[in-house]
Design a protein around this motif. Structure first.
Motif, PDB file in Angstrom:
ATOM      1  N   ALA A  44       0.778  -1.246   0.006  1.00  0.00           N
ATOM      2  CA  ALA A  44      -0.063   0.166  -0.002  1.00  0.00           C
ATOM      3  C   ALA A  44       0.865   1.322   0.220  1.00  0.00           C
ATOM      4  O   ALA A  44       0.561   2.024  -0.521  1.00  0.00           O
ATOM      5  CB  ALA A  44      -0.958   0.101   1.246  1.00  0.00           C
ATOM      6  N   VAL A  45       1.907   1.146   0.602  1.00  0.00           N
ATOM      7  CA  VAL A  45       2.998   2.295   0.787  1.00  0.00           C
ATOM      8  C   VAL A  45       3.364   2.714  -0.679  1.00  0.00           C
ATOM      9  O   VAL A  45       3.507   3.709  -1.080  1.00  0.00           O
ATOM     10  CB  VAL A  45       4.062   2.135   1.440  1.00  0.00           C
ATOM     11  N   ALA A  46       3.716   1.560  -1.340  1.00  0.00           N
ATOM     12  CA  ALA A  46       4.266   1.666  -2.825  1.00  0.00           C
ATOM     13  C   ALA A  46       3.191   2.013  -3.647  1.00  0.00           C
ATOM     14  O   ALA A  46       3.397   3.011  -4.319  1.00  0.00           O
ATOM     15  CB  ALA A  46       4.769   0.229  -3.312  1.00  0.00           C
ATOM     16  N   ASN A  47       1.818   1.832  -3.464  1.00  0.00           N
ATOM     17  CA  ASN A  47       0.749   2.235  -4.172  1.00  0.00           C
ATOM     18  C   ASN A  47       0.855   3.753  -4.143  1.00  0.00           C
ATOM     19  O   ASN A  47       0.697   4.713  -4.844  1.00  0.00           O
ATOM     20  CB  ASN A  47      -0.392   1.574  -3.908  1.00  0.00           C
ATOM     21  N   SER A  48       0.722   4.098  -2.777  1.00  0.00           N
ATOM     22  CA  SER A  48       0.598   5.604  -2.386  1.00  0.00           C
ATOM     23  C   SER A  48       1.690   6.541  -3.213  1.00  0.00           C
ATOM     24  O   SER A  48       1.488   7.464  -3.459  1.00  0.00           O
ATOM     25  CB  SER A  48       0.504   5.967  -1.021  1.00  0.00           C
ATOM     26  N   THR A  49       2.783   5.907  -2.914  1.00  0.00           N
ATOM     27  CA  THR A  49       3.898   6.558  -3.333  1.00  0.00           C
ATOM     28  C   THR A  49       3.963   6.976  -4.963  1.00  0.00           C
ATOM     29  O   THR A  49       4.215   8.027  -5.425  1.00  0.00           O
ATOM     30  CB  THR A  49       5.282   5.732  -3.143  1.00  0.00           C
TER      31      THR A  49
END
Length: 274
Positions: free
Chosen positions: A67-72
């Motif tokens: 999810a962090v990668a998606n948001s980034t």
């Protein structure tokens, strides 16, 4: 003596306000490294008896980093898109004379004045018509639509402060309009560009409601949706929530600390010059 006492009072008040503001952050970090029993202890345990990483382990096991990668990725794409579109719009508003110039600029600001709640239903219907509900593209387009008006306004006021004589001299030397924009105006307006970029990235990084409405696939969840996953029906996993929140807040805090000078001065100058 009066000046000395006044400085003591002034800095004492600032220390108290800073402590009050930093307390939630300190409590979040402290809870994320407490043993499970101390997280729910009554009365609360302010300082953990020992440091544990069990909460971070559960967060990593849950796929939170995805999810962090998606948001980034989404925040980066949104920031680049907004900067490109708002730069082109600001260049047009400040370098070309056409009927309704000021009216169009005020109309773009009107889009920012609309409450976000007003946009949810029409955007959802529009994206449903396009067949892109549930995709990252729908989220990017919704974020760009929210952030573009204020970005255009800020960069327009920055571009307006740059003498148009520079453009005319560059045109005489054979520069194209695109070279003038990207090689002359944008570097001169770098404080405003950085301020807009940081503001857009932080906003897109932590947004929740648009993602909740438009995304339904857990593989495409952003940080806000992943955090919401730790809220169970009968029990809230506070340790995991605090660990995930710490992972979320630390990068944004670092970005803000590094660019706060440009963020505050850029947004203030761009908002007040007009």
């Amino acid at each position: 003596m009066q000046k000395y006492l006044w400085n003591i009072i002034k800095y004492g008040v600032l220390v108290l306000l800073s402590t009050w503001s930093l307390f939630p952050f300190a409590w979040m970090v402290s809870t994320s490294i407490k043993p499970e029993a101390e997280v729910y202890a009554v009365p609360p345990v302010w300082v953990p008896s020992r440091i544990t990483g069990i909460h971070y382990f559960r967060v990593l096991q849950s796929g939170f980093l995805h999810a962090v990668a998606n948001s980034t990725v989404i925040a980066f794409v949104v920031t680049v898109s907004v900067l490109l579109l708002s730069s082109l719009a600001a260049y047009g508003f400040t370098r070309f004379r056409f009927r309704g110039n000021r009216g169009f600029l005020l109309f773009t600001l009107f889009g920012h004045l609309l409450p976000e709640a007003v946009r949810y239903f029409p955007m959802y219907v529009f994206f449903l018509f396009l067949g892109i509900v549930g995709t990252r593209l729908s989220l990017v387009l919704s974020y760009v639509s929210v952030l573009l008006p204020i970005s255009v306004w800020v960069l327009t006021e920055y571009f307006r402060s740059i003498p148009i004589d520079l453009d005319e001299a560059a045109l005489i030397d054979g520069c194209s309009r695109s070279r003038i924009l990207f090689q002359i105006l944008l570097p001169l307006a770098s404080p405003g560009v950085i301020a807009v970029g940081v503001f857009c990235f932080i906003w897109a990084w932590q947004e929740f409601l648009f993602a909740l409405i438009l995304l339904n696939d857990p593989k495409k969840w952003t940080i806000g949706l992943a955090l919401n996953h730790f809220l169970g029906q009968y029990r809230i996993d506070w340790g995991a929530i605090m660990a995930a929140t710490t992972i979320t807040v630390v990068p944004v805090t670092i970005v803000f600390v590094l660019f706060q000078k440009w963020l505050v001065s850029g947004l203030t100058r761009g908002a007040l010059k007009g």
